[in-house]
Write an enzyme that holds these catalytic residues in place. Structure first.
Site, PDB file in Angstrom:
ATOM      1  CB  ALA A  78      10.774  12.068  26.244  1.00 41.55           C
ATOM      2  CE  LYS A  79       8.302   8.965  17.477  1.00 34.27           C
ATOM      3  NZ  LYS A  79       6.888   8.654  17.731  1.00 34.27           N
ATOM      4  CB  THR A  80      11.163   7.133  25.739  1.00 33.12           C
ATOM      5  OG1 THR A  80      11.277   8.486  26.162  1.00 33.12           O
ATOM      6  CG2 THR A  80      12.217   6.285  26.406  1.00 33.12           C
ATOM      7  CE1 TYR A 133       5.449   4.927  19.801  1.00 35.11           C
ATOM      8  CE2 TYR A 133       7.067   5.841  21.314  1.00 35.11           C
ATOM      9  CZ  TYR A 133       6.111   6.016  20.330  1.00 35.11           C
ATOM     10  OH  TYR A 133       5.794   7.282  19.894  1.00 35.11           O
TER      11      TYR A 133
END
Length: 312
Positions: free
Chosen positions: A160-162, A166
């Site tokens: 999941a690009k959460t 980052y």
């Protein structure tokens, strides 16, 4: 380039087209405090048919899929987000550039549970050139293996690009830059190669390509998938479920990053160890050329990957 220097004026936010400087959120927004947002990074390219978004449908699919672990529901249809994105490109008069859709838990209450908070959605687009430096595509970049490890998928959903995840990428990248490198390579908890802070990584050895598999705690990159497809179409064997040890980086014939921002960027050195001949290798150059021929529409291949702004 800072946002205040950009010739852009409009962001789509919560169903409205908003002046750039007015696209703000409350200081007690849940996503600001707990990292509860998901996002995408998408490129649009200048073509002879006008601006074209590259693999928009795949990015949109990943955006919606990224919400699932967080029980987040985007209150707009895919068609609404698509039209908003196309209109943002038109209103900002962009020939190409970078597109950032983001969905996040907004402001209502500030407990860790987001259940009472609305899901906010915004889409911005702006001009953006070469991510890792103007000469990076031709001459490559020097990188270091970060002391920060990539979190495991048993800890946080790595596919999941959460937004909150980052922080790991920021720590790794800034560590590299403080030490005089352009970018980092992050190992997973087992000590094998995972990815860059914002890129997937490929290794070339004896004419075969290797890239870490999803079990290595990587993001399933869309540019990664593009390069795998282009490589196989050109007769290369690709192991896309590889386990790559740190030591194998030093003995690779070629290394390169892929990503929507980084595109296809050669790696020249790892921890001051020269990779191959210390220049962009022949396989990297061939695949990089194929990639840019594709996205700039110098070839008619994979027409299904493009959403043309002026034809909608």
């Amino acid at each position: 380039m800072g946002f205040d220097e950009m010739d852009v004026s409009t962001i789509w936010m919560s169903g409205e087209y908003t002046d750039w400087e007015d696209a703000t959120v409350h200081v007690l927004t849940h996503g600001l405090h707990y990292g509860t947002g998901v996002f995408e990074g998408v490129r649009a390219y200048d073509t002879d048919r006008g601006p074209a978004i590259f693999r928009w449908e795949e990015h949109l699919e990943r955006l919606y899929n990224s919400t699932k672990p967080y029980d987040m529901e985007i209150p707009y249809t895919r068609e609404e987000l698509t039209e908003a994105t196309l209109e943002i490109i038109r209103r900002n008069d962009l020939d190409g550039g970078y597109i950032r859709p983001i969905a996040f838990y907004g402001y209502d209450s500030l407990g860790v549970s987001p259940k009472d908070n609305p899901t906010e959605v915004a889409i911005a687009a702006w001009p953006w050139g070469t991510y890792l430096g103007e000469d990076a595509l031709e001459n490559g970049v020097d990188v270091m293996v970060s002391s920060w490890r990539k979190h495991a998928s048993s800890q946080i959903p790595t596919n999941a690009k959460t937004t909150g995840l980052y922080v790991n990428s920021m720590l790794a990248g800034e560590e590299a830059r403080r030490n005089g490198y352009v970018e980092a390579i992050v190992l997973n908890k087992e000590g094998n190669v995972a990815e860059g802070p914002g890129e997937n990584i490929f290794m070339v050895r004896d004419g075969k390509l290797y890239t870490p598999g999803l079990s290595q705690s990587i993001l399933d990159g869309i540019t990664r998938d593009t390069v795998i497809t282009l490589a196989r179409e050109r007769g290369y064997e690709v192991d896309d479920s590889a386990t790559i040890s740190r030591g194998e980086l030093n003995t690779a014939d070629e290394l390169f990053f892929t990503g929507s921002a980084a595109e296809v960027t050669p790696i020249r050195k790892v921890d001051n160890v020269v990779i191959g001949e210390g220049t962009r290798g022949p396989v990297t150059e061939e695949l990089q050329s194929a990639f840019f021929d594709l996205v700039e529409r110098r070839t008619d291949d994979h027409e299904e990957w493009f959403t043309y702004v002026d034809e909608q």
